[in-house]
Design a protein around this motif. Structure first.
Motif, short mmCIF file in Angstrom:
data_model
loop_
_atom_site.label_atom_id
_atom_site.label_comp_id
_atom_site.label_asym_id
_atom_site.label_seq_id
_atom_site.Cartn_x
_atom_site.Cartn_y
_atom_site.Cartn_z
N GLY A 321 5.69 5.33 36.23
CA GLY A 321 5.74 4.86 34.72
C GLY A 321 4.88 6.02 34.05
O GLY A 321 4.05 6.76 34.54
N ALA A 322 5.53 6.24 32.88
CA ALA A 322 4.90 7.45 32.03
C ALA A 322 5.12 7.12 30.57
O ALA A 322 5.93 6.53 30.35
N SER A 334 2.86 11.61 29.61
CA SER A 334 1.54 11.36 29.94
C SER A 334 1.53 10.19 30.96
O SER A 334 2.00 9.26 30.78
N MET A 335 1.11 10.46 32.18
CA MET A 335 1.15 9.77 33.66
C MET A 335 -0.19 9.18 33.48
O MET A 335 -1.14 9.71 33.24
N ALA A 336 -0.11 7.90 34.08
CA ALA A 336 -1.46 6.90 33.94
C ALA A 336 -2.46 7.69 34.96
O ALA A 336 -2.15 8.30 36.03
N SER A 338 -4.77 6.23 36.59
CA SER A 338 -4.91 5.36 37.50
C SER A 338 -4.00 5.40 38.54
O SER A 338 -3.74 4.70 39.72
N TYR A 339 -2.92 6.24 38.59
CA TYR A 339 -1.70 6.62 39.63
C TYR A 339 -2.50 6.93 40.99
O TYR A 339 -3.46 7.72 41.10
N PRO A 340 -2.42 6.04 42.04
CA PRO A 340 -3.30 6.35 43.18
C PRO A 340 -2.75 7.50 44.10
O PRO A 340 -3.53 7.71 44.93
N TRP A 341 -1.68 8.26 43.77
CA TRP A 341 -1.40 9.28 44.69
C TRP A 341 -1.25 10.61 44.08
O TRP A 341 -0.45 11.54 44.33
#
Length: 354
Positions: A321-322, A334-336, A338-341
């Motif tokens: 999601g962005a 704009s990417m989050a 909190s993105y874990p990877w």
């Protein structure tokens, strides 16, 4: 598609629909179409270009699967084994590379049309790699005299499963007894391997032209016999019986994982009315697989996802999601945070930019 302005957008939904409905012939009113021969050639060409140098040997796997149908599509047929109306596409792989994705009706056996596909693929491979050794591998559904005879005349080796029958079981009777004795003593699965020359008896439905080497596994497991047979053109000097079965033949199971990956890329969306349109959809799924497989091979090299299934790659790297903001001069993605990877994503980007 015959367009030269490759920097411009090529295909919207309407364009793809016209391609599905095209007849594959030149038409002044329907100028958007696709040619099966061109797509088939491209699948093999992409595989050849993916190799840095010509390998000494390649193993080509053939297998089939079912694509359930839920409408009145052209060519629908009820298949008793799969217990539904379905198509029965033929897949040919070399490792993780797809060489053929051929949609077929389900009122044929597994080997239907496989000889024609192999006759098309092998010459294309040998033009690029004249000295490569080719081994064809498949289950008992592809153990057909026509296919084996063609391989023998063209210098292509083969390893095929061989369906059990009473004559074959009688030949390995001593080995089955030995395996039973071992199981009685230890309570653990027991295997005894042997090999012999065998020729299927000629009948109205077929038979073999000559004797061929058969490797047999006499196994006793869970209190019952479980014999298995493999027919091959490979000599015992190259592959002794146990190694041929356990290391070479059983390794074909990895192709089933490659076929399962096609479903992650919507190969089962064959809901169009005609076979040709559904073949187009199967091609699109195969092309999507080629892209994700290339990402796995090049972008994910030496990462934790180097051996990941395509469904995992889609979930972790592509379905992100962005927030999209459009200004006068730029489009901001704009990417989050909190993105874990994030580290993995950056590593893939760096690998692809090298």
């Amino acid at each position: 598609m015959g367009r030269e302005e490759l920097d411009e957008p090529l295909a919207g939904k309407s364009t793809l629909n016209r391609m599905e409905l095209g007849a594959g012939t030149q038409d002044r009113y329907k100028k958007i179409t696709f040619w099966k021969d061109g797509v088939d050639e491209l699948l093999v060409k992409v595989f050849l270009e993916s190799q840095e140098s010509a390998p000494a040997e390649i193993i080509v796997d053939v297998d089939t699967t079912d694509l359930p149908l839920h409408g009145k599509q052209e060519g629908r047929f009820f298949h008793g084994y799969y217990d539904n109306y379905c198509y029965l596409p033929l897949y040919i792989f070399c490792g993780e590379h797809v060489l053929c994705a051929r949609l077929r009706e389900a009122n044929h056996d597994a080997a239907f049309g496989s000889l024609a596909e192999i006759q098309r693929i092998v010459p294309q491979v040998r033009v690029a790699w004249p000295e490569v050794k080719i081994v064809l591998r498949g289950d008992s559904g592809f153990c057909r005299n026509e296919l084996m005879s063609w391989c023998e005349t063209q210098g292509v080796d083969f390893v095929f499963g061989l369906a059990r029958n009473q004559k074959l079981r009688k030949i390995i009777g001593a080995e089955l007894h030995a395996a039973t004795q071992q199981w009685n003593q230890t309570g653990q699965p027991a295997r005894v391997f042997s090999e012999f020359d065998y020729q299927a008896k000629k009948t109205k439905k077929g038979g073999w032209d000559c004797e061929r080497r058969v490797v047999a596994k006499a196994e006793h497991i869970d209190g019952k016999e479980n014999p298995r047979f493999v027919v091959t053109s490979l000599s015992s000097g190259e592959w002794e019986a146990r190694r041929l079965y356990e290391e070479l033949y059983c390794a074909r199971g990895d192709m089933e994982n490659r076929i399962k990956e096609q479903f992650s890329l919507f190969a089962d969306r064959v809901s169009a009315e005609t076979m040709r349109a559904n073949q187009m959809r199967l091609y699109l799924s195969a092309m999507a697989y080629i892209l994700v497989s290339g990402l796995r091979r090049l972008g994910l090299k030496a990462t934790s996802l180097a051996q990941a299934q395509v469904a995992t790659i889609r979930t972790k790297l592509l379905k992100i999601g962005a927030q999209i903001r459009v200004t006068v001069r730029k489009v901001w993605v704009s990417m989050a945070s909190s993105y874990p990877w994030q580290d993995l994503y950056q590593q893939v980007w760096a690998n692809l930019c090298c």
